[in-house]
Scaffold this active site. Structure first.
Site, mmCIF file in Angstrom:
data_model
loop_
_atom_site.group_PDB
_atom_site.id
_atom_site.type_symbol
_atom_site.label_atom_id
_atom_site.label_comp_id
_atom_site.label_asym_id
_atom_site.label_seq_id
_atom_site.Cartn_x
_atom_site.Cartn_y
_atom_site.Cartn_z
ATOM 1 C CG ASN A 9 -1.784 1.228 1.315
ATOM 2 O OD1 ASN A 9 -1.813 2.035 0.389
ATOM 3 N ND2 ASN A 9 -2.499 1.395 2.425
ATOM 4 C CD1 TRP A 10 4.002 1.129 -2.402
ATOM 5 C CD2 TRP A 10 3.976 1.918 -4.507
ATOM 6 N NE1 TRP A 10 4.886 0.378 -3.142
ATOM 7 C CE2 TRP A 10 4.892 0.845 -4.442
ATOM 8 C CE3 TRP A 10 3.799 2.563 -5.736
ATOM 9 C CZ2 TRP A 10 5.621 0.413 -5.557
ATOM 10 C CZ3 TRP A 10 4.522 2.142 -6.844
ATOM 11 C CH2 TRP A 10 5.417 1.080 -6.750
ATOM 12 C CE LYS A 11 -0.271 3.405 4.592
ATOM 13 N NZ LYS A 11 -0.167 3.554 6.032
ATOM 14 C CG HIS A 98 -5.984 2.345 5.325
ATOM 15 N ND1 HIS A 98 -5.475 3.302 6.162
ATOM 16 C CD2 HIS A 98 -5.003 1.418 5.157
ATOM 17 C CE1 HIS A 98 -4.225 2.981 6.482
ATOM 18 N NE2 HIS A 98 -3.914 1.849 5.886
ATOM 19 C CD GLU A 100 -2.835 5.873 6.551
ATOM 20 O OE1 GLU A 100 -2.843 5.708 5.312
ATOM 21 O OE2 GLU A 100 -1.919 5.437 7.277
ATOM 22 C CD GLU A 170 -3.643 -1.901 7.547
ATOM 23 O OE1 GLU A 170 -2.588 -2.190 6.991
ATOM 24 O OE2 GLU A 170 -4.214 -0.815 7.377
ATOM 25 N N GLY A 176 2.491 2.816 10.779
ATOM 26 C CA GLY A 176 3.506 3.852 10.598
ATOM 27 C C GLY A 176 4.245 4.242 11.868
ATOM 28 C CB SER A 215 5.063 -1.228 12.202
ATOM 29 O OG SER A 215 4.643 0.095 12.433
HETATM 30 P P1 13P Z 1 2.982 0.813 7.650
HETATM 31 O O1 13P Z 1 3.495 -0.501 7.111
HETATM 32 O O2 13P Z 1 3.741 1.993 7.173
HETATM 33 O O3 13P Z 1 2.819 0.760 9.133
HETATM 34 O O4 13P Z 1 1.504 1.006 7.047
HETATM 35 C C1 13P Z 1 0.604 -0.022 7.194
HETATM 36 C C2 13P Z 1 -0.624 0.264 6.435
HETATM 37 O O5 13P Z 1 -1.346 1.187 6.752
HETATM 38 C C3 13P Z 1 -0.921 -0.587 5.274
HETATM 39 O O6 13P Z 1 -2.206 -0.372 4.803
#
Ligand code: 13P
Length: 265
Positions: A9-11, A98, A100, A170, A176, A215
């Site tokens: 997931n590159w966001k 998600h 976010e 998650e 993160g 993470s």
């Molecule tokens: P990180 O791996 O940066 O913690 O992000 C996880 C995430 O939100 C994947 O969707």
């Protein structure tokens, strides 16, 4: 046997230049990527789906994933992307729910359930993210929060809801932050999720891929994937460069498919 699914997931990261570098680097590890029995998907910004499609043409085990979808299929909805459009360009998986998007776009369980429904109707595979925040973790509410998030989907779609769908557990506090729960605690939550689905349908529960996200990196992946109910991972930060992402795939291959003899890995 449930497949091991590793999704990047590159966001809101990467661009034409860094994507070019990513695939240049990935090419050096072709023996790992092409030979792995793991299934892989990359979810770039929607802007770059076509570019990823071009770069992955020679990687049959790398699928396209999207980070979001609208609840409508077409019409006057400026700025939105429909499931039909994603399917049209070859997307297979779509991440929904998600944390976010909940935090920054006020998405709620009801709206996420509608996205889940439209994806199923269109023939795309939802990757439904669920998980608790730090306070809820402290209060011991992990299971009840996950149950509520799943329940909304069952209410809308009935007992077959999770057939061919994917769940990503998650915990919000692990995203993160570099902090993860113990693999045993994560396994317990995954097992709870599987049992929860089994109340509705045992065979669907046994087939449902439950990924962990938060993470994940090449140093913790082994202890995660060794757990029987952790089927794969949804990776943010450590998926941004090919070198770190490849290491994750290499470890996943060893843990999940060590009995399969695959050359050069
Ligand atoms: P990180 O791996 O940066 O913690 O992000 C996880 C995430 O939100 C994947 O969707």
């Amino acid at each position: 046997m449930r497949k091991c699914l590793i999704v990047a997931n590159w966001k809101l990261n990467n661009n034409t230049n860094t994507i070019k570098k990513f695939f240049h680097e990935l090419k050096k590890n072709d023996h790992i990527i092409i030979n792995t029995a793991c299934h892989i998907a990359i979810a770039p910004s929607l802007m770059y789906l076509y570019l990823i499609k071009k770069y992955t043409i020679n990687y049959p085990n790398i699928d396209l994933a999207a980070q979001n979808v609208d609840i409508h299929l077409s019409g006057a909805f400026t700025g939105d992307i429909s499931a039909a459009m994603l399917k049209d360009i070859g997307v297979r998986y779509v991440i929904i729910g998600h944390s976010e998007r909940k935090k920054y776009h006020k998405e709620n369980n009801k709206n996420i359930a509608k996205k889940f429904e439209i994806l199923k109707k269109t023939g795309l595979t939802p990757i439904l993210c669920i998980g608790e925040n730090q306070q809820e973790k402290k209060n011991g509410q992990t299971e009840s929060i996950c149950a509520t998030q799943l329940e909304t989907i069952f209410k809308l779609l009935g007992p077959q809801a999770f057939e061919n769908a994917i769940i990503a557990y998650e915990p919000i506090w692990a995203i993160g932050t570099g902090i993860t729960d113990t693999p045993e605690n994560i396994q317990a939550t995954h097992n709870f999720i599987r049992n929860y689905i089994a109340h509705y349908n045992t065979s669907i529960a046994n087939q449902t891929i439950i990924q962990y996200g938060g993470s994940v990196n090449h140093t913790n992946i082994n202890n995660l994937l060794i757990q029987p109910d952790i089927d794969g991972v949804l990776v943010g930060t450590a998926s941004l460069t090919a070198s770190t992402f490849t290491k994750i795939i290499k470890h996943a291959q060893k843990i999940k498919y060590s009995s399969l003899k695959i050359n050069n890995i």
